[in-house]
Motif scaffolding. Structure first.
Motif, PDB file in Angstrom:
ATOM      1  N   PHE A 193       0.820  -1.215   0.000  1.00 19.63           N
ATOM      2  CA  PHE A 193       0.000   0.000   0.000  1.00 19.63           C
ATOM      3  C   PHE A 193       0.854   1.264   0.000  1.00 19.63           C
ATOM      4  CE2 PHE A 193      -3.501  -2.806   1.369  1.00 19.63           C
ATOM      5  CZ  PHE A 193      -4.456  -2.401   0.443  1.00 19.63           C
ATOM      6  N   LYS A 194       2.045   1.203   0.571  1.00 15.88           N
ATOM      7  CA  LYS A 194       2.927   2.371   0.562  1.00 15.88           C
ATOM      8  C   LYS A 194       3.270   2.785  -0.864  1.00 15.88           C
ATOM      9  CE  LYS A 194       5.284   1.386   4.887  1.00 15.88           C
ATOM     10  NZ  LYS A 194       6.612   1.187   5.489  1.00 15.88           N
ATOM     11  N   ALA A 195       3.299   1.832  -1.786  1.00 18.15           N
ATOM     12  CA  ALA A 195       3.619   2.127  -3.182  1.00 18.15           C
ATOM     13  C   ALA A 195       2.562   3.027  -3.822  1.00 18.15           C
ATOM     14  CB  ALA A 195       3.743   0.830  -3.985  1.00 18.15           C
ATOM     15  N   GLN A 196       1.383   3.085  -3.236  1.00 17.93           N
ATOM     16  CA  GLN A 196       0.302   3.881  -3.808  1.00 17.93           C
ATOM     17  C   GLN A 196       0.219   5.285  -3.214  1.00 17.93           C
ATOM     18  OE1 GLN A 196      -2.909   1.031  -3.092  1.00 17.93           O
ATOM     19  NE2 GLN A 196      -2.996   0.730  -5.301  1.00 17.93           N
ATOM     20  N   VAL A 197       0.960   5.555  -2.170  1.00 17.73           N
ATOM     21  CA  VAL A 197       0.879   6.870  -1.529  1.00 17.73           C
ATOM     22  C   VAL A 197       1.691   7.876  -2.356  1.00 17.73           C
ATOM     23  CG1 VAL A 197       1.364   8.217   0.553  1.00 17.73           C
ATOM     24  CG2 VAL A 197       0.621   5.827   0.757  1.00 17.73           C
TER      25      VAL A 197
END
Length: 129
Positions: free
Chosen positions: A33-37
């Protein structure tokens, strides 16, 4: 299945999916999910993932447990949430960040078309459309 039961099933399925996603934000999928921030978000990426996970758990629970009186409000809140997180999907595409099996530009681009479906689902399943 009549329309009312169909909407209820769709609402509960969406709520359950949000609950699962929210829990995964806080546990096994945090890195993904960090990749989407987006980089412009003024919080630490990990904090953003945790806060959005909490929001998903709250929205998912509300979709599953809401009564008829509050369905439209919860549906609008879920639709707004899906709209608010859309820049994360765009960021993942524009920065070519691989996560959740989205390891090509074509896959990341195709993912962008699913967000409007989620907005529609949230609104339709809660009698807003």
């Amino acid at each position: 299945m009549n329309e009312k039961n169909g909407r209820k099933a769709a609402r509960i399925l969406l709520g359950g999916s949000l609950l699962f996603a929210g829990i995964s934000h806080m546990t096994f999928a945090r890195k993904e999910f960090k990749a989407q921030v987006p980089d412009w978000v003024p919080l630490k990426k990990d904090d953003t993932v945790l806060y959005s996970g909490l929001a998903e758990i709250a929205l998912g629970s509300s979709l599953v447990l809401t009564n008829e009186k509050h369905q439209q409000t919860v549906g609008k809140a879920a639709a707004m949430f899906f709209t608010a997180i859309f820049p994360g999907n765009i960021s993942q595409y524009t920065h070519k960040r691989s996560a959740f099996g989205l390891d090509t530009n074509a896959k990341r681009f195709t993912r962008l078309f699913f967000q409007p479906i989620l907005v529609y689902w949230a609104l339709k399943s809660t009698n807003n459309l």
